[in-house]
Design a protein around this motif. Structure first.
Motif, PDB file in Angstrom:
ATOM      1  N   THR A 304      44.200  55.314  42.707  1.00 41.50           N
ATOM      2  CA  THR A 304      43.884  56.280  43.757  1.00 41.50           C
ATOM      3  C   THR A 304      42.748  55.721  44.594  1.00 41.50           C
ATOM      4  O   THR A 304      42.184  54.657  44.284  1.00 41.50           O
ATOM      5  CB  THR A 304      43.533  57.667  43.171  1.00 41.50           C
ATOM      6  N   VAL A 305      42.392  56.438  45.663  1.00 48.54           N
ATOM      7  CA  VAL A 305      41.343  56.005  46.592  1.00 48.54           C
ATOM      8  C   VAL A 305      40.361  57.149  46.779  1.00 48.54           C
ATOM      9  O   VAL A 305      40.765  58.297  47.005  1.00 48.54           O
ATOM     10  CB  VAL A 305      41.947  55.586  47.952  1.00 48.54           C
ATOM     11  N   THR A 306      39.060  56.854  46.699  1.00 56.64           N
ATOM     12  CA  THR A 306      38.033  57.876  46.839  1.00 56.64           C
ATOM     13  C   THR A 306      37.785  58.188  48.315  1.00 56.64           C
ATOM     14  O   THR A 306      38.229  57.447  49.206  1.00 56.64           O
ATOM     15  CB  THR A 306      36.717  57.413  46.200  1.00 56.64           C
ATOM     16  N   PRO A 307      37.037  59.255  48.610  1.00 58.71           N
ATOM     17  CA  PRO A 307      36.745  59.594  50.013  1.00 58.71           C
ATOM     18  C   PRO A 307      36.037  58.485  50.778  1.00 58.71           C
ATOM     19  O   PRO A 307      36.155  58.408  52.010  1.00 58.71           O
ATOM     20  CB  PRO A 307      35.870  60.845  49.889  1.00 58.71           C
ATOM     21  N   LEU A 308      35.291  57.634  50.100  1.00 53.04           N
ATOM     22  CA  LEU A 308      34.584  56.538  50.764  1.00 53.04           C
ATOM     23  C   LEU A 308      35.400  55.251  50.811  1.00 53.04           C
ATOM     24  O   LEU A 308      34.905  54.216  51.275  1.00 53.04           O
ATOM     25  CB  LEU A 308      33.250  56.278  50.063  1.00 53.04           C
ATOM     26  N   GLY A 309      36.644  55.273  50.315  1.00 51.80           N
ATOM     27  CA  GLY A 309      37.504  54.102  50.376  1.00 51.80           C
ATOM     28  C   GLY A 309      37.429  53.194  49.177  1.00 51.80           C
ATOM     29  O   GLY A 309      38.039  52.109  49.166  1.00 51.80           O
ATOM     30  N   ASN A 310      36.676  53.582  48.122  1.00 48.56           N
ATOM     31  CA  ASN A 310      36.717  52.823  46.876  1.00 48.56           C
ATOM     32  C   ASN A 310      38.077  53.004  46.206  1.00 48.56           C
ATOM     33  O   ASN A 310      38.711  54.053  46.355  1.00 48.56           O
ATOM     34  CB  ASN A 310      35.617  53.295  45.933  1.00 48.56           C
ATOM     35  N   VAL A 311      38.511  52.014  45.471  1.00 52.98           N
ATOM     36  CA  VAL A 311      39.813  52.046  44.807  1.00 52.98           C
ATOM     37  C   VAL A 311      39.594  52.175  43.304  1.00 52.98           C
ATOM     38  O   VAL A 311      38.804  51.421  42.719  1.00 52.98           O
ATOM     39  CB  VAL A 311      40.633  50.782  45.115  1.00 52.98           C
ATOM     40  N   LEU A 312      40.271  53.128  42.697  1.00 54.80           N
ATOM     41  CA  LEU A 312      40.194  53.353  41.265  1.00 54.80           C
ATOM     42  C   LEU A 312      41.521  52.967  40.634  1.00 54.80           C
ATOM     43  O   LEU A 312      42.587  53.422  41.085  1.00 54.80           O
ATOM     44  CB  LEU A 312      39.881  54.817  40.961  1.00 54.80           C
ATOM     45  N   VAL A 313      41.481  52.143  39.599  1.00 59.83           N
ATOM     46  CA  VAL A 313      42.686  51.672  38.927  1.00 59.83           C
ATOM     47  C   VAL A 313      42.531  51.931  37.434  1.00 59.83           C
ATOM     48  O   VAL A 313      41.468  51.679  36.854  1.00 59.83           O
ATOM     49  CB  VAL A 313      42.918  50.165  39.159  1.00 59.83           C
ATOM     50  N   VAL A 314      43.586  52.431  36.800  1.00 60.91           N
ATOM     51  CA  VAL A 314      43.618  52.570  35.351  1.00 60.91           C
ATOM     52  C   VAL A 314      44.842  51.841  34.822  1.00 60.91           C
ATOM     53  O   VAL A 314      45.855  51.706  35.519  1.00 60.91           O
ATOM     54  CB  VAL A 314      43.633  54.046  34.899  1.00 60.91           C
ATOM     55  N   GLY A 315      44.739  51.370  33.579  1.00 60.39           N
ATOM     56  CA  GLY A 315      45.866  50.651  32.998  1.00 60.39           C
ATOM     57  C   GLY A 315      45.609  50.308  31.548  1.00 60.39           C
ATOM     58  O   GLY A 315      44.669  50.807  30.918  1.00 60.39           O
ATOM     59  N   THR A 316      46.448  49.460  31.001  1.00 59.00           N
ATOM     60  CA  THR A 316      46.333  49.031  29.608  1.00 59.00           C
ATOM     61  C   THR A 316      46.029  47.541  29.542  1.00 59.00           C
ATOM     62  O   THR A 316      46.287  46.792  30.494  1.00 59.00           O
ATOM     63  CB  THR A 316      47.621  49.326  28.832  1.00 59.00           C
ATOM     64  N   TYR A 317      45.488  47.123  28.397  1.00 62.09           N
ATOM     65  CA  TYR A 317      45.166  45.703  28.245  1.00 62.09           C
ATOM     66  C   TYR A 317      45.158  45.306  26.779  1.00 62.09           C
ATOM     67  O   TYR A 317      45.065  46.142  25.875  1.00 62.09           O
ATOM     68  CB  TYR A 317      43.810  45.383  28.882  1.00 62.09           C
ATOM     69  N   LEU A 318      45.258  44.001  26.567  1.00 61.37           N
ATOM     70  CA  LEU A 318      45.056  43.355  25.271  1.00 61.37           C
ATOM     71  C   LEU A 318      44.133  42.166  25.493  1.00 61.37           C
ATOM     72  O   LEU A 318      43.997  41.670  26.616  1.00 61.37           O
ATOM     73  CB  LEU A 318      46.385  42.908  24.671  1.00 61.37           C
ATOM     74  N   GLY A 319      43.518  41.706  24.434  1.00 58.40           N
ATOM     75  CA  GLY A 319      42.556  40.634  24.588  1.00 58.40           C
ATOM     76  C   GLY A 319      41.240  41.178  25.115  1.00 58.40           C
ATOM     77  O   GLY A 319      40.831  42.298  24.804  1.00 58.40           O
ATOM     78  N   SER A 320      40.566  40.400  25.956  1.00 57.17           N
ATOM     79  CA  SER A 320      39.298  40.838  26.556  1.00 57.17           C
ATOM     80  C   SER A 320      39.247  40.396  28.010  1.00 57.17           C
ATOM     81  O   SER A 320      38.459  39.525  28.387  1.00 57.17           O
ATOM     82  CB  SER A 320      38.113  40.267  25.773  1.00 57.17           C
ATOM     83  N   PRO A 321      40.095  40.952  28.868  1.00 60.10           N
ATOM     84  CA  PRO A 321      40.126  40.534  30.272  1.00 60.10           C
ATOM     85  C   PRO A 321      38.811  40.850  30.982  1.00 60.10           C
ATOM     86  O   PRO A 321      38.101  41.786  30.622  1.00 60.10           O
ATOM     87  CB  PRO A 321      41.289  41.338  30.851  1.00 60.10           C
ATOM     88  N   ASP A 322      38.510  40.053  31.995  1.00 56.10           N
ATOM     89  CA  ASP A 322      37.321  40.246  32.824  1.00 56.10           C
ATOM     90  C   ASP A 322      37.783  40.422  34.266  1.00 56.10           C
ATOM     91  O   ASP A 322      38.338  39.506  34.864  1.00 56.10           O
ATOM     92  CB  ASP A 322      36.403  39.030  32.699  1.00 56.10           C
ATOM     93  N   PHE A 323      37.585  41.615  34.816  1.00 56.99           N
ATOM     94  CA  PHE A 323      37.987  41.895  36.190  1.00 56.99           C
ATOM     95  C   PHE A 323      36.923  41.484  37.203  1.00 56.99           C
ATOM     96  O   PHE A 323      37.092  41.705  38.390  1.00 56.99           O
ATOM     97  CB  PHE A 323      38.291  43.385  36.353  1.00 56.99           C
ATOM     98  N   GLY A 324      35.826  40.921  36.707  1.00 61.84           N
ATOM     99  CA  GLY A 324      34.756  40.478  37.589  1.00 61.84           C
ATOM    100  C   GLY A 324      33.429  41.140  37.309  1.00 61.84           C
ATOM    101  O   GLY A 324      32.429  40.829  37.962  1.00 61.84           O
ATOM    102  N   THR A 325      33.391  42.022  36.310  1.00 64.23           N
ATOM    103  CA  THR A 325      32.142  42.696  35.957  1.00 64.23           C
ATOM    104  C   THR A 325      31.788  42.478  34.487  1.00 64.23           C
ATOM    105  O   THR A 325      30.926  43.170  33.951  1.00 64.23           O
ATOM    106  CB  THR A 325      32.253  44.209  36.230  1.00 64.23           C
ATOM    107  N   GLY A 326      32.450  41.549  33.837  1.00 67.45           N
ATOM    108  CA  GLY A 326      32.212  41.290  32.423  1.00 67.45           C
ATOM    109  C   GLY A 326      33.448  41.579  31.596  1.00 67.45           C
ATOM    110  O   GLY A 326      34.297  42.405  31.977  1.00 67.45           O
ATOM    111  N   ALA A 327      33.564  40.900  30.470  1.00 67.37           N
ATOM    112  CA  ALA A 327      34.742  41.049  29.619  1.00 67.37           C
ATOM    113  C   ALA A 327      34.796  42.441  29.001  1.00 67.37           C
ATOM    114  O   ALA A 327      33.774  43.007  28.598  1.00 67.37           O
ATOM    115  CB  ALA A 327      34.729  39.995  28.527  1.00 67.37           C
ATOM    116  N   LEU A 328      35.997  43.004  28.912  1.00 66.21           N
ATOM    117  CA  LEU A 328      36.198  44.292  28.257  1.00 66.21           C
ATOM    118  C   LEU A 328      36.172  44.110  26.744  1.00 66.21           C
ATOM    119  O   LEU A 328      36.398  43.008  26.236  1.00 66.21           O
ATOM    120  CB  LEU A 328      37.541  44.887  28.685  1.00 66.21           C
ATOM    121  N   PRO A 329      35.911  45.189  25.995  1.00 68.78           N
ATOM    122  CA  PRO A 329      35.930  45.088  24.535  1.00 68.78           C
ATOM    123  C   PRO A 329      37.256  44.519  24.041  1.00 68.78           C
ATOM    124  O   PRO A 329      38.330  44.869  24.548  1.00 68.78           O
ATOM    125  CB  PRO A 329      35.736  46.539  24.084  1.00 68.78           C
ATOM    126  N   TYR A 330      37.163  43.655  23.051  1.00 70.63           N
ATOM    127  CA  TYR A 330      38.330  42.919  22.578  1.00 70.63           C
ATOM    128  C   TYR A 330      39.340  43.843  21.900  1.00 70.63           C
ATOM    129  O   TYR A 330      38.988  44.684  21.066  1.00 70.63           O
ATOM    130  CB  TYR A 330      37.886  41.843  21.598  1.00 70.63           C
TER     131      TYR A 330
END
Length: 681
Positions: A304-330
């Protein structure tokens, strides 16, 4: 068989629809012949002016299903297993026969060109005749050969080691079969490769073109198309979300890709896989696109998109992906499917990662003292409010901590056998801080939250499938389609479930200007609404909703109006609903029918090319009166809709091959691509 588009509330009239089972098509070979002047003339549509017509020419190549030669000096000899078709007049007379199954059900056959590969040509020519009766293949002989009619085509000569082409449309005996005999005009015989030839490319072929005159639009206004755009590269791209920017400056597209670098309008996005977000202005001009989770085990589930134009994404993962703000819990990749983690990601208006959180769920069953097992945590919907908050819904098993302590899916979620999943609803602030989270026990392994929205006051609307007493009317059966309202702090206000014996799933929600809610989804069985009973076409399935439903509820959870869509055999659903600035509803969905009448007249044509579900988008007034409806075709998949205040409708979809939508024919680069299109009201 007639099937109904049923209109409920205040005694409104019923609408009708003719539904037939689509047939999947064969191989497509769009040869230069399709562009012949004769076919261009054929393509002039002759539909009534009350609809927006479109003529579609569907080229296909089919191979012979039966063929064989016969000879007069051995009248009981069967030659159908030989790799050669013979044609000669003397000293022995040979004749050859071929039968093709036509794969353009419902369309008009406008071209049928027989193509035979000549191993040995002829200088004395051949004639081609429609044939009927007789027997084929292992029992075809001179004595029981088919009966021929007058010649429909002749050729004066055929070269050696070359293709012979002859127009034999007149040999079509019905919509499904074309049978043709090839006879000699002189004593210089010819030999052709048969369907038993070892070289597959030289077997007999029939190049066909079927014409379909579609009615693509019904409504009181003159429709138009603002723009259309194709996005695609070497990868297999799939549309996953589409949202308008609240300030009216454009829109944001979400997608998934695999099998190589992706293309979303700018520079190529790195492969081999990941998900993408791209931003466009109001004219669909690319502004930026970025890839996330490249080469990692991640999946975008909602956006979805917030009133200020930020984008919010939700999903699933395995491993410890890093979207650019640090690795997620393994999360152990070996638990794929049984222990996927969930992520929540915030992007800036230019696509830069702002923050990301990862969460996991686990079972702590009493029957295995001290044991802890990873289990699923799946976010299925995300919404925002005027403050840019992040509201997430989904399902999980066991225990999960989203930042405020454990929430529990109930003892049935930890069962040894046939464990069930429960819903969760959570809210985070714009910085990702946990505000609240809660779980809703169920006893249904198919329970899901499929839709999430907020209204102007920040109230939260959730829809899906569940029999939880907070979400649906207490006492509802397992698998009830529900809509529930919560305050901004998560307190339940009301829950509504389809009343009666139906199961179902609400897939789309939109807040109405008067505080009510519009809903869209599917059902199976029987339910009542405003005192009227509605039944699905086939009520034998108890998991997958078979028929479509959409309508409105009041601000207090009362019943407004409803529409029910039932076609043969099944597979109808209202997938998404939106509301324009005047309170009109726009509904997107699909049906398993050749034709569709949503209240303004028939869309489509009997016999859709290449089969598939017929997808549509339609608008209704605040009281449920049909305004306009548009057919999107049968080759569109994963379609997503975003509606502007003036009622203009933007669509993002996945397609492959040559796909007509509106006034545009989209052509993919080989694998699945993404299409964008905007229609005015």
């Amino acid at each position: 068989m007639r099937n109904g588009w049923k209109r409920g509330a205040q005694g409104a009239a019923a609408f009708a629809m003719l539904a037939l089972l689509p047939r999947c098509g064969g191989a497509v070979d769009a040869r230069d012949e399709v562009q012949d002047g004769a076919l261009k003339a054929v393509a002039q549509a002759a539909l009534p002016t009350i609809c927006q017509p479109r003529t579609y020419l569907d080229p296909r190549t089919v191979v012979a299903e039966h063929d064989g030669a016969v000879r007069n000096d051995q009248p009981n000899l069967n030659m159908s297993s030989q790799s050669t078709l013979y044609v000669d007049a003397a000293p022995t007379r040979y004749q050859s026969y071929l039968r093709f199954h036509l794969e353009g059900e419902g369309g008009e056959l406008v071209q049928a060109r027989l193509r035979l590969y000549a191993k040995q040509g002829t200088n004395t020519g051949l004639s081609f005749h429609p044939v009927t009766g007789g027997v084929w293949e292992s029992t075809l002989t001179w004595n029981n050969r088919p009966m021929e009619g007058p010649a429909i085509a002749t050729v004066s000569s055929v070269a050696n080691d070359a293709w012979l082409t002859a127009e034999v449309k007149g040999a079509a005996s019905d919509r499904e079969t074309l049978s043709v005999g090839v006879f000699p005009l002189g004593d210089d015989g010819a030999e052709f490769s048969s369907r038993e030839a070892s070289n597959v490319s030289r077997r007999p072929q029939l190049d066909t073109v079927f014409r379909y005159d579609w009615c693509t639009y019904r409504g009181s206004s003159t429709p138009s198309q603002s723009w259309a755009k194709t996005l695609g590269g070497a990868a297999r791209e799939n549309a996953a979300a589409l949202f308008n920017l609240p300030d009216g400056t454009g829109f944001v597209l979400g997608g998934r890709y695999s099998d190589g670098p992706a293309q979303a309008g700018g520079a190529a996005l790195p492969g081999p896989s990941g998900f993408l977000v791209a931003r466009f202005n109001t004219a669909a001009q690319h502004q930026w696109s970025r890839a996330y989770g490249v080469g990692q085990q991640v999946s975008m589930e909602a956006m979805t998109v917030t009133p200020l134009g930020n984008v919010l994404v939700v999903g699933t993962y395995l491993g410890s992906p890093d979207f650019g703000t640090g690795a997620l819990p393994y999360i152990d990749p070996n638990t794929a499917g049984a222990g996927d983690g969930m992520f929540v990601l915030k992007l800036s208006p230019t696509g830069n990662p702002v923050w990301a959180h990862g969460f996991r769920a686990e079972k702590r069953p009493g029957w295995a003292e001290g044991a802890v097992y990873p289990t699923i945590a799946v976010p299925t919907a995300v919404a925002t409010d005027a403050n840019g908050s992040v509201i997430v819904a989904g399902h999980f098993k066991g225990y999960m901590d989203l930042g405020g302590g454990d929430i529990y899916a109930g003892p049935m979620s930890e069962s040894r056998d046939d464990s069930t999943q429960s819903l969760f609803l959570a809210k985070f602030d714009y910085d990702g801080g946990h505000q609240w989270s809660q779980a809703f026990y169920t006893v249904d392994e198919y329970t899901e939250a499929n839709a999430l929205a907020t209204d102007a006051a920040g109230n939260i609307l959730m829809g899906g499938r569940s029999n939880n007493a907070t979400l649906a009317t207490p006492g509802m059966r397992v698998g009830t389609a529900f809509v529930a309202r919560f305050t901004s702090s998560g307190a339940p206000v009301w829950g509504y479930g389809l009343k009666g014996g139906a199961i179902g799933r609400i897939r789309g929600l939109a807040a109405l200007p008067d505080g009510g809610v519009a809903f869209a989804g599917g059902f199976n069985g029987t339910f009542t609404f405003q005192g009227q009973t509605y039944s699905s076409h086939d009520d034998t399935h108890d998991v997958r909703p078979d028929d479509g439903v959409f309508g409105t509820l009041t601000a207090s959870g009362g019943e407004g109006w409803v529409r029910v869509l039932t076609t043969y055999p099944s597979g109808d659903v209202a997938e998404q609903v939106a509301v324009d600035g005047a309170g009109n509803l726009v509904v997107k969905g699909r049906v398993s029918a050749y034709t569709l009448d949503l209240g303004g007249g028939e869309l489509g044509t009997p016999g859709l090319p290449r089969g598939g579900a017929l997808r549509f988008v339609a608008s209704f007034s605040p009281t449920g009166t049909h305004r306009w409806s548009r057919m999107l075709g049968t080759q569109v998949s994963n379609a997503f809709m975003a509606v502007l205040p003036d009622g203009s409708t933007r669509l993002a979809f996945t397609f492959e091959g040559s796909t007509p939508v509106g006034a545009t024919t989209f052509v993919s680069s080989g694998q699945t691509d993404m299409g964008l299109i905007q229609f005015t009201p």
